[in-house]
Write a protein that holds these residues in place. Structure first.
Motif, PDB file in Angstrom:
ATOM      1  N   VAL A   1       0.837  -1.207   0.000  1.00 15.00           N
ATOM      2  CA  VAL A   1       0.000   0.000   0.000  1.00 15.00           C
ATOM      3  C   VAL A   1       0.868   1.252   0.000  1.00 15.00           C
ATOM      4  O   VAL A   1       0.626   2.206  -0.759  1.00 15.00           O
TER       5      VAL A   1
ATOM      6  N   LEU B   1       2.756   1.477  -3.486  1.00 16.00           N
ATOM      7  CA  LEU B   1       1.909   1.670  -4.663  1.00 16.00           C
ATOM      8  C   LEU B   1       0.945   2.844  -4.520  1.00 16.00           C
ATOM      9  O   LEU B   1       0.674   3.553  -5.493  1.00 16.00           O
ATOM     10  N   LYS B   2       0.411   3.041  -3.321  1.00 17.43           N
ATOM     11  CA  LYS B   2      -0.613   4.069  -3.117  1.00 17.43           C
ATOM     12  C   LYS B   2      -0.181   5.165  -2.148  1.00 17.43           C
ATOM     13  O   LYS B   2      -0.961   6.077  -1.868  1.00 17.43           O
TER      14      LYS B   2
END
Length: 239
Positions: free
Chosen positions: A199, A202-203
């Motif tokens: 997470v 990537l985010k």
């Protein structure tokens, strides 16, 4: 005009041209087929060499990581004693988080310099399962043993160079509960850290520094949470 003499010669010429065209197509097909075979061979060789390079890089990086990470407790104790906050509960955690941040920063740079090397088999497997990176089954089969080899070498090296009076301060995971509870704790904590790492990467924030800081905070938080169970490891190379 001799018709019989004209048409056969014309037909013969057309037939020869057709044969020449067919022969040219056959040779072209053979050349293309051979070129494809050569390309496949070059690709296989490149893939094998890439897997070997990745395994060598993982061995070196894991060796260095285990050597450094094992001294986090010792370094935290030294800094806390020097500042005079060793008896306070929370400040040492901030010191450890800062040290982990420095390690993550340095080893991220080293990993990139070594062509994407990794010191954590869990992370390697997670990114492969997520379809990220250029790993194949061959590279995975080579990288896991390489990381284990680097971890063993790192442990032996740090035990060899560490003075005797400080060896008891070298940190590492250890089973503090029964086997089943420890296995469940490791599974849950490893799942959580793998999920959060994906997470964050990537985010998460675009800033690499903020990503490393978040990774450090997550790591220390989960280590503290699992300290009453297994240490915890969350990284097979640490075992």
């Amino acid at each position: 005009m001799n018709v019989d003499g004209v048409f056969p010669s014309a037909f013969d010429q057309i037939d020869r041209q057709s044969k020449d065209i067919c022969s040219a197509h056959i040779f072209t097909w053979k050349d293309n087929n051979e070129e494809e075979k050569r390309s496949d061979i070059r690709y296989q060789i490149s893939e094998e060499m890439g897997a070997i390079k990745a395994a060598v890089g993982d061995t070196v990086l894991t060796f260095l990581w285990i050597s450094c990470a094992s001294t986090l407790g010792l370094a935290t104790s030294f800094i806390a004693n020097a500042v005079g906050i060793q008896d306070l509960p929370w400040p040492p955690l901030f010191i450890t988080t800062a040290l982990v941040f420095v390690l993550v920063f340095v080893f991220t740079f080293l990993g990139d310099a070594l062509g994407g090397a990794s010191f954590n088999p869990t992370g390697t497997a997670s990114f492969y399962a997520a379809g990220l990176g250029a790993d194949t089954l061959l590279s995975m089969a080579l990288r896991f043993p390489a990381q284990a080899l680097g971890a063993v070498g790192g442990v032996l090296a740090i035990n060899e160079v560490m003075p005797q009076q400080y060896k008891h301060m070298l940190g590492g995971p250890s089973l503090k509960v029964d086997v089943h509870t420890g296995a469940i704790a490791e599974g849950v904590l490893t799942f959580i850290i793998s999920f959060l790492v994906l997470v964050i990467i990537l985010k998460g924030p675009r800033s690499p520094v903020l990503k490393m800081l978040l990774l450090s905070v997550v790591t220390v938080t989960l280590v503290v949470s699992g300290s009453v169970y297994t240490g915890p490891s969350m990284n097979p190379a640490n075992l």
